[in-house]
Design an enzyme around this catalytic site. Structure first.
Site, mmCIF file in Angstrom:
data_model
loop_
_atom_site.group_PDB
_atom_site.id
_atom_site.type_symbol
_atom_site.label_atom_id
_atom_site.label_comp_id
_atom_site.label_asym_id
_atom_site.label_seq_id
_atom_site.Cartn_x
_atom_site.Cartn_y
_atom_site.Cartn_z
ATOM 1 N N GLY A 69 0.731 -1.324 -0.002
ATOM 2 C CA GLY A 69 -0.012 0.059 -0.203
ATOM 3 C C GLY A 69 0.796 1.262 -0.213
ATOM 4 O O GLY A 69 0.122 2.243 0.344
ATOM 5 N N ASN B 31 1.869 2.905 -2.743
ATOM 6 C CA ASN B 31 1.395 3.896 -3.515
ATOM 7 C C ASN B 31 0.111 4.419 -3.120
ATOM 8 O O ASN B 31 -0.032 5.710 -3.247
ATOM 9 C CB ASN B 31 1.210 3.348 -5.111
ATOM 10 C CG ASN B 31 2.466 3.014 -5.681
ATOM 11 O OD1 ASN B 31 2.932 4.119 -6.284
ATOM 12 N ND2 ASN B 31 3.132 1.941 -5.791
ATOM 13 N N ARG C 69 -13.843 -14.614 -11.770
ATOM 14 C CA ARG C 69 -13.449 -13.357 -11.846
ATOM 15 C C ARG C 69 -14.922 -12.710 -12.253
ATOM 16 O O ARG C 69 -14.890 -11.298 -11.520
ATOM 17 C CB ARG C 69 -12.879 -13.115 -13.391
ATOM 18 C CG ARG C 69 -12.257 -11.954 -13.634
ATOM 19 C CD ARG C 69 -11.285 -11.789 -14.734
ATOM 20 N NE ARG C 69 -10.254 -12.820 -14.756
ATOM 21 C CZ ARG C 69 -9.115 -12.810 -14.020
ATOM 22 N NH1 ARG C 69 -9.055 -11.963 -13.121
ATOM 23 N NH2 ARG C 69 -8.266 -13.819 -13.971
ATOM 24 N N ASN D 195 -3.419 2.462 -13.597
ATOM 25 C CA ASN D 195 -2.379 1.451 -12.852
ATOM 26 C C ASN D 195 -1.306 1.814 -12.917
ATOM 27 O O ASN D 195 -0.691 2.822 -13.799
ATOM 28 C CB ASN D 195 -2.783 -0.157 -13.663
ATOM 29 C CG ASN D 195 -1.691 -0.964 -12.890
ATOM 30 O OD1 ASN D 195 -1.873 -1.076 -11.761
ATOM 31 N ND2 ASN D 195 -0.997 -1.764 -13.714
ATOM 32 N N HIS E 222 2.768 0.549 -12.873
ATOM 33 C CA HIS E 222 3.819 -0.658 -13.265
ATOM 34 C C HIS E 222 5.220 -0.200 -12.976
ATOM 35 O O HIS E 222 5.491 0.839 -13.629
ATOM 36 C CB HIS E 222 3.142 -1.114 -14.608
ATOM 37 C CG HIS E 222 4.044 -2.435 -14.834
ATOM 38 N ND1 HIS E 222 3.434 -3.817 -14.282
ATOM 39 C CD2 HIS E 222 5.005 -2.722 -15.237
ATOM 40 C CE1 HIS E 222 4.312 -4.576 -14.656
ATOM 41 N NE2 HIS E 222 5.254 -4.116 -15.456
ATOM 42 N N ASP F 146 -6.788 -1.337 -19.732
ATOM 43 C CA ASP F 146 -7.692 -1.917 -20.627
ATOM 44 C C ASP F 146 -7.864 -3.454 -20.466
ATOM 45 O O ASP F 146 -7.169 -3.848 -19.419
ATOM 46 C CB ASP F 146 -7.269 -1.461 -22.204
ATOM 47 C CG ASP F 146 -6.008 -2.169 -22.692
ATOM 48 O OD1 ASP F 146 -5.572 -3.049 -21.978
ATOM 49 O OD2 ASP F 146 -5.481 -1.838 -23.808
HETATM 50 C C1 GRF Z 1 4.482 -1.177 -6.965
HETATM 51 O O1 GRF Z 1 5.575 -1.762 -7.473
HETATM 52 C C2 GRF Z 1 3.600 -1.118 -8.234
HETATM 53 O O2 GRF Z 1 4.331 -0.698 -9.153
HETATM 54 C C3 GRF Z 1 3.129 -2.561 -8.372
HETATM 55 O O3 GRF Z 1 2.846 -3.349 -7.405
HETATM 56 C C4 GRF Z 1 3.570 -2.724 -6.471
HETATM 57 C C5 GRF Z 1 2.721 -2.170 -5.291
HETATM 58 O O4 GRF Z 1 3.476 -1.601 -4.374
HETATM 59 N N1 GRF Z 1 1.966 -2.494 -9.530
HETATM 60 P P1 GRF Z 1 2.788 -0.984 -3.027
HETATM 61 O O5 GRF Z 1 1.495 -1.709 -2.624
HETATM 62 O O6 GRF Z 1 1.879 0.257 -3.521
HETATM 63 O O7 GRF Z 1 3.752 -0.523 -2.053
#
Ligand code: GRF
Length: 199
Positions: free
Chosen positions: A12, A14, A64, A106, A108, A140
């Site tokens: 978490g 981010n 899903r 998202n 990445h 997408d």
């Molecule tokens: C990050 O490296 C993000 O780019 C990827 O998953 C990881 C998540 O990290 N999609 P966090 O949970 O936000 O610390």
């Protein structure tokens, strides 16, 4: 006031960076809800500490379509404008994506389209690239594939380990994800084919 949902599966960090930008006023929105598909996600503790509503919708064992319907219902309940995936370790169904056209982002940890999928930092490290980084993109129906909003490059140093490299990439993730959210909320862009033109 625009309403964000953050979808997480783990740490978490981010989410925390986005929450800091919301609290600091640089993202003009509120976080309506944090949803985790894993009950033990450490990010849930961050939500509690920050006083942000969090909901666990366990995905284990669910198809899903069934799972995505549960999440969509929760998002609708909170009248969410923008969905931010932040380490959410699931693919979304076409039905989910159609529900939020160009309203799902998202992050990445590579310079897409290089190294999609799991462990992107290790993939880049093992491949021996000299530059990697991170990407914020619209979601997408394909994995790590939608139009790119922002990227940041991170050099791979000769004395890097995967961990030191991933740490520098993460710092860039925390910088560009809030910026991308601000751009999308402001509508300060146009999508032309695959290209996101910032205005
Ligand atoms: C990050 O490296 C993000 O780019 C990827 O998953 C990881 C998540 O990290 N999609 P966090 O949970 O936000 O610390």
């Amino acid at each position: 006031m625009k309403r964000l949902a953050i979808l997480i599966s783990g740490r978490g960090s981010n989410f925390e960076a986005i929450a800091a930008s919301v609290a600091g006023g640089t993202i003009p929105a509120e976080i309506a809800v944090v949803i985790s598909n894993r009950p033990a996600a450490p990010g849930l503790e961050i939500a509690r500490r920050l006083g942000i509503l969090s909901v666990v919708i366990p995905s284990k064992g669910l198809d899903r379509e069934v799972y995505d319907r549960l999440v969509l219902d929760e998002l609708d309940r909170h009248q969410v404008d923008l969905v931010c995936l932040a380490g959410f370790m699931r693919l979304l169904s076409a039905q989910f994506i159609r529900h939020f056209p160009q309203r799902i982002l998202n992050i990445h940890p590579s310079l897409l389209p290089a190294f999609p999928g799991l462990d992107a930092q290790s993939q880049a490290f093992e491949h021996g690239v000299k530059i990697t980084g991170c990407t914020v993109h619209f979601v997408d129906e394909h994995l790590d594939a939608g139009p790119i909003i922002l990227q940041s490059a991170v050099p791979v140093l000769d004395n890097d380990t995967v961990e030191t490299l991933a740490g520098r990439i993460l710092a860039e993730e925390h910088r560009i994800y809030p910026r991308a959210i601000r751009i999308v909320l402001a509508g300060a862009y146009e999508v032309v084919g695959r290209r996101v033109i910032l205005s």
